[in-house]
Design a protein around this motif. Structure first.
Motif, mmCIF file in Angstrom:
data_model
loop_
_atom_site.group_PDB
_atom_site.id
_atom_site.type_symbol
_atom_site.label_atom_id
_atom_site.label_comp_id
_atom_site.label_asym_id
_atom_site.label_seq_id
_atom_site.Cartn_x
_atom_site.Cartn_y
_atom_site.Cartn_z
ATOM 1 N N THR A 86 -78.694 30.604 46.027
ATOM 2 C CA THR A 86 -78.058 30.240 47.448
ATOM 3 C C THR A 86 -77.474 28.679 47.560
ATOM 4 N N ASP A 87 -77.218 27.793 47.126
ATOM 5 C CA ASP A 87 -77.267 27.015 46.975
ATOM 6 C C ASP A 87 -75.284 26.379 46.725
ATOM 7 N N ALA A 88 -74.729 25.810 47.469
ATOM 8 C CA ALA A 88 -73.281 25.155 46.882
ATOM 9 C C ALA A 88 -72.842 24.375 45.847
ATOM 10 N N ILE A 89 -74.227 23.308 45.570
ATOM 11 C CA ILE A 89 -74.390 22.466 44.821
ATOM 12 C C ILE A 89 -75.285 23.102 43.688
ATOM 13 N N TYR A 90 -74.686 23.369 42.670
ATOM 14 C CA TYR A 90 -75.315 24.096 41.404
ATOM 15 C C TYR A 90 -75.098 23.035 40.168
ATOM 16 N N PRO A 91 -76.009 22.998 39.323
ATOM 17 C CA PRO A 91 -76.184 21.935 38.286
ATOM 18 C C PRO A 91 -74.458 22.177 37.730
ATOM 19 N N GLU A 92 -73.724 23.185 37.860
ATOM 20 C CA GLU A 92 -72.473 23.258 36.717
ATOM 21 C C GLU A 92 -71.383 22.279 37.316
ATOM 22 N N ILE A 220 -78.771 15.564 45.309
ATOM 23 C CA ILE A 220 -78.685 16.323 45.714
ATOM 24 C C ILE A 220 -80.295 16.795 46.370
ATOM 25 N N THR A 221 -81.210 15.936 46.276
ATOM 26 C CA THR A 221 -82.548 16.197 47.378
ATOM 27 C C THR A 221 -81.897 16.227 49.097
ATOM 28 N N LYS A 222 -81.406 14.900 49.314
ATOM 29 C CA LYS A 222 -80.622 15.167 50.603
ATOM 30 C C LYS A 222 -80.368 16.509 50.821
ATOM 31 N N TYR A 223 -79.116 17.037 50.134
ATOM 32 C CA TYR A 223 -78.659 18.253 50.333
ATOM 33 C C TYR A 223 -79.437 19.878 50.607
ATOM 34 N N ARG A 224 -80.314 19.632 49.702
ATOM 35 C CA ARG A 224 -81.559 20.472 49.490
ATOM 36 C C ARG A 224 -82.290 20.459 51.153
ATOM 37 N N THR A 225 -82.132 19.058 51.475
ATOM 38 C CA THR A 225 -83.522 19.315 52.207
ATOM 39 C C THR A 225 -82.877 19.488 53.541
ATOM 40 N N GLN A 226 -81.237 18.982 53.494
ATOM 41 C CA GLN A 226 -80.825 18.542 55.234
ATOM 42 C C GLN A 226 -80.933 18.945 55.892
ATOM 43 N N LYS A 227 -81.332 20.477 55.828
ATOM 44 C CA LYS A 227 -81.269 21.564 56.884
ATOM 45 C C LYS A 227 -82.632 21.659 57.184
ATOM 46 N N GLN A 294 -96.151 22.356 61.287
ATOM 47 C CA GLN A 294 -96.623 22.467 60.071
ATOM 48 C C GLN A 294 -95.674 23.380 59.195
ATOM 49 N N MET A 295 -95.133 24.323 59.507
ATOM 50 C CA MET A 295 -94.467 25.134 58.207
ATOM 51 C C MET A 295 -93.551 24.049 58.233
ATOM 52 N N ALA A 296 -92.698 24.003 59.076
ATOM 53 C CA ALA A 296 -91.500 23.090 59.396
ATOM 54 C C ALA A 296 -91.531 21.915 57.951
ATOM 55 N N LYS A 297 -92.911 21.221 57.898
ATOM 56 C CA LYS A 297 -92.939 20.103 57.491
ATOM 57 C C LYS A 297 -93.337 20.831 56.219
ATOM 58 N N ALA A 298 -94.312 21.498 55.973
ATOM 59 C CA ALA A 298 -93.902 22.726 54.960
ATOM 60 C C ALA A 298 -92.211 22.818 54.139
ATOM 61 N N ARG A 303 -87.966 22.547 49.763
ATOM 62 C CA ARG A 303 -86.354 22.763 49.192
ATOM 63 C C ARG A 303 -86.383 21.707 49.275
ATOM 64 N N THR A 304 -88.025 20.390 48.522
ATOM 65 C CA THR A 304 -86.828 19.095 47.588
ATOM 66 C C THR A 304 -87.383 19.463 46.109
#
Length: 355
Positions: A86-92, A220-227, A294-298, A303-304
């Motif tokens: 589901t990510d736009a940035i993947y390992p490839e 990658i962490t910033k991208y995955r957790t930004q939203k 609490q759910m948002a923090k989780a 997502r990290t």
């Protein structure tokens, strides 16, 4: 009607060997001369050291039937992770990401130190001022310096926000050097990321390999957790507002009860019930938002991404240059081949034409 015939030119090996044997002194002189030149070239090339890092990233792929399809695709040599994630940035596409200007520009200010401790500066200044060069490159470098003074002055007046978009020729040249110094490969079957950094100093290569790894993980962490972080910030704002509204309603209710203690008027009781209901409503909202917080923090934690360091950056012990003996052999063979060409030119009878 005359048919055209093609002629093939063959070399009389026996005659050529005889000619070389008779010319062995000059042939040896040519080989020795080129060999000496090869030794000079071999010792003029600066040593290059490479440091390697291996990462195994966590990928967010869909489950169930799609995961089974991904496994089957991997068995036949295809890569389905890029299509199922589901990510736009993947390992490839990590190699393309590392080669991007936005990523490389972050490496300019990384502090590096040489193994001998004589140089401690930024990576940009290290590539600009502390590089060894071959002797045959100095004429071109001296000519290029005539046009670099103005560019360096221009760089000092630029702001940090303008740098990725308004690069001077000097900065662009350093950017290309960094790009050439970084090699990133991804194993399509295992998604293991290999990052290799080359430098003229072993400690600098290890430092930059670790820095590139850290910057890639951070990106990658910033991208995955930004939203998720944006959602968390919005819910934290709602939580603060709902808490203030609840405290305000509670204080109003408590003040009204204290001011009208012992009063049995129906209007007072009605107002008290109204304030109590308002307080209860604000408490319910506050409680729901607290749960969402609490759910948002989780969700941010979920997502990290997790990166497993398969191999950490180490200071290389040996350089990765082509062995000097290979360079010597190449120039000796080159001198031998050139001498043979001269002999063939001077002795055309060695070339036999056949139909």
């Amino acid at each position: 009607m005359n048919s055209k015939t093609t002629r093939k030119i063959n070399i009389d090996i026996f005659q050529l060997a005889t000619t070389i044997w008779k010319d062995w002194k000059k042939t040896s002189l040519w080989c020795i001369t080129f060999g000496v030149f090869g030794v000079i070239v071999a010792f003029s090339i600066p040593r290059i050291y490479k440091s390697n890092v291996l990462l195994a990233p966590e990928t967010s792929s869909t489950s169930g039937i799609l995961s089974s399809v991904s496994s089957l695709a991997s068995m036949v040599g295809l890569d389905a992770n890029a299509k199922l994630t589901t990510d736009a940035i993947y390992p490839e596409i990590y190699p393309d990401l590392i080669k991007s200007t936005d990523f490389l520009i972050r490496l300019f200010d990384i502090q590096v130190a040489t193994l001998d401790g004589k140089t401690k500066t930024s990576y940009y200044d290290y590539l600009l001022k502390h590089q060894k060069h071959t002797w045959w490159s100095y004429p071109l470098r001296a000519l290029a310096k005539l046009f670099k003074k103005e560019e360096q002055k221009k760089r000092k007046t630029q702001t940090d926000d303008e740098k990725p978009y308004l690069l001077s020729k000097t900065e662009f040249g350093i950017l290309k050097k960094i790009e050439n110094n970084i090699e990133c490969n991804v194993d399509k079957k295992t998604d293991v990321i290999s990052i290799t950094i080359k430098s003229q100093d072993p400690l600098v290569s290890a430092t930059m390999a670790d820095s590139v790894k850290e910057n890639l993980q951070s990106f990658i962490t910033k991208y995955r957790t930004q939203k998720a972080k944006n959602d968390l910030a919005f819910i934290e704002k709602l939580f603060k507002e709902s808490k203030e509204q609840y405290n305000k309603a509670r204080q109003q209710y408590a003040s009204f009860c204290d001011a009208n203690a012992g009063v049995i008027l129906q209007s007072v009781k009605s107002r008290q019930e109204e304030l109590e209901n308002e307080m209860q409503l604000q408490y319910n909202i506050y409680s729901q938002v607290a749960q969402q917080l609490q759910m948002a923090k989780a969700k941010v934690q979920e997502r990290t991404p997790a990166f497993t360091v398969v191999q950490s950056a180490t200071v290389p012990v040996k350089h990765s240059n082509v062995p000097k003996i290979f360079i010597l052999a190449f120039f000796v063979i080159l001198g031998f081949v050139i001498r043979i060409c001269i002999l063939l030119y001077k002795n055309p009878y060695l070339l036999v034409c056949s139909k």
